[in-house]
Design a protein around this motif. Structure first.
Motif, PDB file in Angstrom:
ATOM      1  N   MET A   1       0.840  -1.206   0.000  1.00 23.38           N
ATOM      2  CA  MET A   1       0.000   0.000   0.000  1.00 23.38           C
ATOM      3  C   MET A   1       0.874   1.254   0.000  1.00 23.38           C
ATOM      4  N   ALA A   2       1.873   1.254   0.856  1.00 21.25           N
ATOM      5  CA  ALA A   2       2.789   2.399   0.897  1.00 21.25           C
ATOM      6  C   ALA A   2       3.525   2.521  -0.431  1.00 21.25           C
ATOM      7  N   PHE A   3       3.944   1.409  -1.002  1.00 21.70           N
ATOM      8  CA  PHE A   3       4.661   1.416  -2.281  1.00 21.70           C
ATOM      9  C   PHE A   3       3.805   2.053  -3.381  1.00 21.70           C
ATOM     10  N   VAL A   4       2.530   1.674  -3.447  1.00 19.81           N
ATOM     11  CA  VAL A   4       1.636   2.222  -4.471  1.00 19.81           C
ATOM     12  C   VAL A   4       1.475   3.727  -4.287  1.00 19.81           C
ATOM     13  N   MET A   5       1.227   4.148  -3.052  1.00 16.88           N
ATOM     14  CA  MET A   5       0.969   5.574  -2.806  1.00 16.88           C
ATOM     15  C   MET A   5       2.220   6.425  -3.007  1.00 16.88           C
ATOM     16  N   ILE A   6       3.348   5.954  -2.522  1.00 11.92           N
ATOM     17  CA  ILE A   6       4.591   6.711  -2.698  1.00 11.92           C
ATOM     18  C   ILE A   6       5.054   6.636  -4.153  1.00 11.92           C
ATOM     19  N   GLY A   7       4.883   5.476  -4.773  1.00 11.51           N
ATOM     20  CA  GLY A   7       5.250   5.326  -6.191  1.00 11.51           C
ATOM     21  C   GLY A   7       4.496   6.286  -7.090  1.00 11.51           C
ATOM     22  N   ARG A   8       3.218   6.480  -6.809  1.00 10.07           N
ATOM     23  CA  ARG A   8       2.413   7.431  -7.589  1.00 10.07           C
ATOM     24  C   ARG A   8       3.023   8.825  -7.512  1.00 10.07           C
ATOM     25  N   GLU A   9       3.501   9.199  -6.330  1.00  9.12           N
ATOM     26  CA  GLU A   9       4.087  10.530  -6.162  1.00  9.12           C
ATOM     27  C   GLU A   9       5.366  10.687  -6.984  1.00  9.12           C
ATOM     28  N   PHE A  10       6.176   9.632  -7.048  1.00 11.16           N
ATOM     29  CA  PHE A  10       7.384   9.685  -7.880  1.00 11.16           C
ATOM     30  C   PHE A  10       7.021   9.840  -9.351  1.00 11.16           C
ATOM     31  N   ILE A  11       6.018   9.113  -9.812  1.00  9.48           N
ATOM     32  CA  ILE A  11       5.608   9.186 -11.223  1.00  9.48           C
ATOM     33  C   ILE A  11       5.105  10.586 -11.560  1.00  9.48           C
TER      34      ILE A  11
ATOM     35  N   SER B   1      -8.480  11.510   0.883  1.00 15.06           N
ATOM     36  CA  SER B   1      -8.693  10.094   1.212  1.00 15.06           C
ATOM     37  C   SER B   1      -7.487   9.521   1.948  1.00 15.06           C
ATOM     38  N   GLN B   2      -6.279   9.931   1.575  1.00 16.50           N
ATOM     39  CA  GLN B   2      -5.083   9.454   2.261  1.00 16.50           C
ATOM     40  C   GLN B   2      -5.038   9.957   3.703  1.00 16.50           C
ATOM     41  N   VAL B   3      -5.335  11.221   3.905  1.00 14.30           N
ATOM     42  CA  VAL B   3      -5.306  11.793   5.263  1.00 14.30           C
ATOM     43  C   VAL B   3      -6.342  11.101   6.150  1.00 14.30           C
ATOM     44  N   VAL B   4      -7.548  10.900   5.635  1.00 13.75           N
ATOM     45  CA  VAL B   4      -8.598  10.237   6.412  1.00 13.75           C
ATOM     46  C   VAL B   4      -8.190   8.801   6.737  1.00 13.75           C
ATOM     47  N   ALA B   5      -7.679   8.083   5.741  1.00 17.94           N
ATOM     48  CA  ALA B   5      -7.294   6.680   5.945  1.00 17.94           C
ATOM     49  C   ALA B   5      -6.125   6.554   6.920  1.00 17.94           C
ATOM     50  N   ILE B   6      -5.118   7.374   6.739  1.00 15.89           N
ATOM     51  CA  ILE B   6      -3.952   7.324   7.635  1.00 15.89           C
ATOM     52  C   ILE B   6      -4.379   7.636   9.067  1.00 15.89           C
ATOM     53  N   THR B   7      -5.224   8.637   9.234  1.00 14.81           N
ATOM     54  CA  THR B   7      -5.713   8.994  10.566  1.00 14.81           C
ATOM     55  C   THR B   7      -6.479   7.829  11.187  1.00 14.81           C
TER      56      THR B   7
ATOM     57  N   THR C   1     -19.079  -1.091  14.864  1.00 12.23           N
ATOM     58  CA  THR C   1     -19.097  -2.286  14.024  1.00 12.23           C
ATOM     59  C   THR C   1     -17.851  -3.121  14.271  1.00 12.23           C
ATOM     60  N   SER C   2     -17.964  -4.393  13.945  1.00 15.43           N
ATOM     61  CA  SER C   2     -16.788  -5.265  14.085  1.00 15.43           C
ATOM     62  C   SER C   2     -15.902  -5.203  12.831  1.00 15.43           C
ATOM     63  N   LEU C   3     -16.374  -4.536  11.800  1.00  9.70           N
ATOM     64  CA  LEU C   3     -15.592  -4.391  10.569  1.00  9.70           C
ATOM     65  C   LEU C   3     -14.425  -3.442  10.790  1.00  9.70           C
ATOM     66  N   ARG C   4     -13.341  -3.686  10.085  1.00  5.00           N
ATOM     67  CA  ARG C   4     -12.160  -2.811  10.149  1.00  5.00           C
ATOM     68  C   ARG C   4     -12.368  -1.661   9.159  1.00  5.00           C
ATOM     69  N   VAL C   5     -13.031  -0.620   9.606  1.00  7.66           N
ATOM     70  CA  VAL C   5     -13.305   0.542   8.763  1.00  7.66           C
ATOM     71  C   VAL C   5     -11.996   1.206   8.346  1.00  7.66           C
TER      72      VAL C   5
ATOM     73  N   ILE D   1      -9.628   2.292   0.001  1.00  4.49           N
ATOM     74  CA  ILE D   1     -10.197   3.408  -0.783  1.00  4.49           C
ATOM     75  C   ILE D   1      -9.096   4.406  -1.143  1.00  4.49           C
ATOM     76  N   ALA D   2      -8.230   4.718  -0.187  1.00  2.00           N
ATOM     77  CA  ALA D   2      -7.133   5.665  -0.440  1.00  2.00           C
ATOM     78  C   ALA D   2      -6.193   5.137  -1.517  1.00  2.00           C
ATOM     79  N   VAL D   3      -5.902   3.852  -1.486  1.00  3.39           N
ATOM     80  CA  VAL D   3      -5.043   3.258  -2.527  1.00  3.39           C
ATOM     81  C   VAL D   3      -5.734   3.361  -3.884  1.00  3.39           C
ATOM     82  N   MET D   4      -7.024   3.052  -3.933  1.00  2.00           N
ATOM     83  CA  MET D   4      -7.758   3.134  -5.201  1.00  2.00           C
ATOM     84  C   MET D   4      -7.801   4.575  -5.713  1.00  2.00           C
ATOM     85  N   MET D   5      -8.036   5.533  -4.820  1.00  2.00           N
ATOM     86  CA  MET D   5      -8.039   6.950  -5.227  1.00  2.00           C
ATOM     87  C   MET D   5      -6.656   7.373  -5.724  1.00  2.00           C
TER      88      MET D   5
END
Length: 192
Positions: free
Chosen positions: A104-114, A141-147, A160-164, A171-175
């Motif tokens: 996940m970190a690779f995808v998000m940081i890789g996008r920034e390099f590109i 989406s990244q700020v919300v997810a990281i938080t 909920t018992s789901l890992r929101v 969602i942040a990775v997809m965005m």
């Protein structure tokens, strides 16, 4: 230096503070130092506060720069750099702490390099590529997810018992992928 650029620099200077708060210190240090013990117990929550505060300055510095006509070349350089550094440091430390998978970190940081490489190529040709709304949505989406991940699914665990937090990170990775794809497709034709 204008107020908008000072806010951007403050965001960069908050990154080491985030690191100090988020880091896990060895038990032998915590046993001999009350402050280190405090950081091991509550540092993640303090890191969340610093991360949210630093993220909020992104919106504020942009607003001030546009409203008061304080947009500068320094601001154009530092603002996206501050965003990339803040998010990248948080992601790398979360991987280190076992909170998110490395891909996940690779995808998000890789996008920034590109995107940075594309902007540099455009700049060499005298073309300025502006951020678009997809990039802004990506950042939100990244700020919300990281938080949410830093808070270990709090307060969702009471609802909920789901890992929101995990869902928000997906969602942040997809965005991130979508915004990167859109940005490249939209701008690469300017360089050909």
């Amino acid at each position: 230096m204008n107020p908008a650029n000072k806010l951007t620099l403050a965001r960069i200077m908050l990154i080491p503070v985030f690191i100090v708060f988020f880091a896990e210190y060895p038990v032998r240090l915590a046993d001999s130092n009350a402050f280190i013990q405090f950081l091991n117990q509550y540092g993640t929550y303090m890191a969340v506060g610093v991360f949210v505060l630093a993220s909020a300055t992104d919106k504020l510095d942009g607003y001030i720069a546009r409203k008061y006509h304080l947009v500068t070349n320094l601001g154009k350089l530092l603002d996206p750099l501050a965003d990339k550094l803040l998010v990248s440091v948080a992601l790398i430390m979360m991987v280190e702490a076992g909170m998110i998978p490395a891909w996940m970190a690779f995808v998000m940081i890789g996008r920034e390099f590109i995107i940075t490489a594309l902007r540099m190529a455009a700049s060499a040709q005298g073309i300025a590529l502006a951020a678009d709304r997809y990039g802004k949505w990506k950042m939100v989406s990244q700020v919300v997810a990281i938080t949410a991940v830093l808070l270990n699914n709090y307060p969702f665990q009471w609802l909920t018992s789901l890992r929101v937090d995990s869902f928000l990170m997906v969602i942040a990775v997809m965005m991130t992928v979508m915004s990167g794809y859109h940005y490249v497709v939209k701008n690469v034709k300017l360089l050909i």
